[in-house]
Design a protein around this motif. Structure first.
Motif, short mmCIF file in Angstrom:
data_model
loop_
_atom_site.label_atom_id
_atom_site.label_comp_id
_atom_site.label_asym_id
_atom_site.label_seq_id
_atom_site.Cartn_x
_atom_site.Cartn_y
_atom_site.Cartn_z
N VAL A 155 0.83 -1.21 0.00
CA VAL A 155 0.00 0.00 0.00
C VAL A 155 0.87 1.26 0.00
N VAL A 156 1.89 1.27 0.84
CA VAL A 156 2.77 2.44 0.93
C VAL A 156 3.51 2.66 -0.40
N ALA A 157 3.95 1.56 -1.02
CA ALA A 157 4.65 1.67 -2.31
C ALA A 157 3.70 2.18 -3.39
N ALA A 158 2.47 1.67 -3.40
CA ALA A 158 1.50 2.08 -4.42
C ALA A 158 1.18 3.57 -4.29
N ILE A 159 0.98 4.02 -3.06
CA ILE A 159 0.64 5.42 -2.83
C ILE A 159 1.82 6.33 -3.17
N GLY A 160 3.03 5.84 -2.94
CA GLY A 160 4.23 6.64 -3.23
C GLY A 160 4.27 7.10 -4.68
N LEU A 169 -9.93 -7.10 11.37
CA LEU A 169 -9.25 -5.96 12.00
C LEU A 169 -7.91 -5.68 11.32
N ALA A 170 -7.18 -6.74 10.98
CA ALA A 170 -5.89 -6.55 10.31
C ALA A 170 -6.09 -5.92 8.93
N ALA A 171 -7.05 -6.44 8.17
CA ALA A 171 -7.32 -5.88 6.83
C ALA A 171 -7.80 -4.44 6.93
N HIS A 172 -8.64 -4.17 7.90
CA HIS A 172 -9.18 -2.83 8.13
C HIS A 172 -8.06 -1.83 8.44
N ALA A 173 -7.09 -2.28 9.23
CA ALA A 173 -5.96 -1.40 9.58
C ALA A 173 -5.14 -1.05 8.34
N VAL A 174 -4.90 -2.04 7.49
CA VAL A 174 -4.09 -1.82 6.28
C VAL A 174 -4.82 -0.89 5.31
N LEU A 175 -6.11 -1.13 5.07
CA LEU A 175 -6.85 -0.28 4.14
C LEU A 175 -7.14 1.10 4.75
N GLY A 176 -7.16 1.15 6.08
CA GLY A 176 -7.27 2.46 6.75
C GLY A 176 -6.04 3.30 6.48
N LEU A 177 -4.88 2.66 6.52
CA LEU A 177 -3.63 3.35 6.18
C LEU A 177 -3.67 3.84 4.73
N TYR A 178 -4.18 2.97 3.86
CA TYR A 178 -4.31 3.36 2.46
C TYR A 178 -5.20 4.60 2.30
N ALA A 179 -6.37 4.57 2.94
CA ALA A 179 -7.31 5.69 2.84
C ALA A 179 -6.69 6.98 3.37
N ALA A 180 -5.98 6.88 4.49
CA ALA A 180 -5.36 8.06 5.10
C ALA A 180 -4.28 8.63 4.19
N LEU A 181 -3.48 7.76 3.60
CA LEU A 181 -2.41 8.22 2.70
C LEU A 181 -2.99 8.84 1.43
N LEU A 182 -4.08 8.26 0.95
CA LEU A 182 -4.73 8.80 -0.26
C LEU A 182 -5.24 10.22 0.00
#
Lengths: 242, 242
Positions: free
Chosen positions: B124-129, B187-200
């Motif tokens: 996710v971090v690489a994609a957003i970068g 919860l784990a998936a939610h945390a990862v996609l939450g990071l994605y949404a926040a970075l977006l």
């Protein structure tokens, strides 16, 4: 209505999706006493409308019921319903759930050294634990059927969870004086409300499956504790590739 | 269109909200070669429609543009637009974002011992970068304006993030053989996609503020690393009451 809110906030006798705080705000009762006869009548009309709507939604589903039908069952004209509830979703969800203030208070008043996730998460787990109480369980099942039967309501519920997340993130931001652009307050708030959402859906699954209240209450507590541990201890050790 | 998807998936020349995977799936090219003249014409019409829609949405906002206007600008009849895009939101978002398969692959193929949060979060971090790249940054700003200007699109984007969360949770559930009712995979998936949404959203804020691409790319990487560390190490030590 088992999950009705404290008297000071607009009554929602349809089971509220957002669990009430473990203890209702004490300030509510004195304010109620000062209410005049006119305001009292207004509140009674409002409750009659909400009860009529809850009955109809349970019978036929949210999207299949018109505001006119709700007005007729409540014995009022359509315009009266719109005066109280400008949008139809307001008949099911409060836009400003009573849980919000209590959640923020639980964070603000946490003991020295206690983390924000522990305080907010602990509050959430305690609030959800009440859904298994004998008084609540039928309402949880009914609410589950109504909400899951309507895309409009599912979208609206997600929006309300979003505003709760934002409110908690804002509290954390204030406390930590996080600079603009820092994601940590949002990620922490998102994790806590994610746990809330997951527990709420679990409660609905169990209530719909006819699980007895005490069994459900124990399951929710156990799931809540495990979920909270995962948030607090982190995901680094979770689900390693084997 | 800088953020267009790989050829095998329906083209979205309007900047896609869901960042494309760091590497496009290699299987895409052979499939494309087998495409006949008729299918090629269909794809061209589709792209013309998407381009016309993107222009109009950028000019006046998603909710203010009718499907008839889009058809007219693209030089087709209204029915052709509906044939390609049964719902108007489909002109902006793909319902099956190309990122989904790549995210699941990143998890499935992670090295021995690497946690699911590290693999999915790192992806996710690489994609957003990539959103700070010179080719992407204008499209990110335009997309931010269009999406934030429409409640319909914001709701739809949240739904798409929900389906990504569910897909990741399902993959984790399969791997860990978690019993029904366990919240951990979700919860784990939610945390990862939450990071994605926040970075977006951070990327959108910065693009709208006119931040130069390289600066933005560095900020996103730093925020992504900090966010990922928070998810991996947990919230137990975060924001203790003082």
């Amino acid at each position: 209505a088992p999950m009705a809110s404290a008297p000071s906030v607009p009554a929602v006798t349809a089971p509220a999706p957002i669990a009430p705080p473990p203890t209702a705000p004490a300030a509510a009762t004195p304010a109620r006493k000062a209410v005049g006869a006119r305001e009292l009548r207004r509140q009674q009309t409002r409750e009659t409308i909400v009860d009529a709507a809850a009955e109809l939604f349970a019978e036929r589903g949210f999207d299949q019921v018109s505001v006119l039908e709700i007005a007729q069952r409540a014995g009022v004209v359509e315009k009266t319903v719109f005066n109280h509830f400008p949008v139809k979703e307001g008949l099911v969800f409060e836009s400003d759930p009573p849980m919000r203030a209590a959640l923020i208070e639980a964070v603000r008043r946490r003991p020295l050294g206690r983390s924000v996730a522990s305080a907010a998460g602990g509050f959430v787990v305690a609030a959800i634990g009440q859904l298994g109480s004998p008084a609540a369980i039928d309402a949880v099942a009914e609410m589950a059927r109504v909400v899951r039967g309507s895309r409009t309501l599912m979208v609206r519920e997600r929006e309300i969870l979003g505003t709760l997340t934002d409110a908690l993130a804002e509290q954390i931001r204030l406390e930590t004086r996080a600079p603009d652009g820092d994601l940590e307050p949002w990620l922490a708030a998102h994790a806590v409300l994610g746990l809330y959402a997951a527990l709420l859906e679990l409660a609905r699954d169990r209530a719909l499956a006819g699980t007895p209240g005490p069994v459900m209450a124990e399951e929710l507590q156990a799931a809540g504790r495990r979920g909270l541990a995962l948030l607090e201890r982190g995901l680094a050790g979770y689900a390693p590739a084997r």
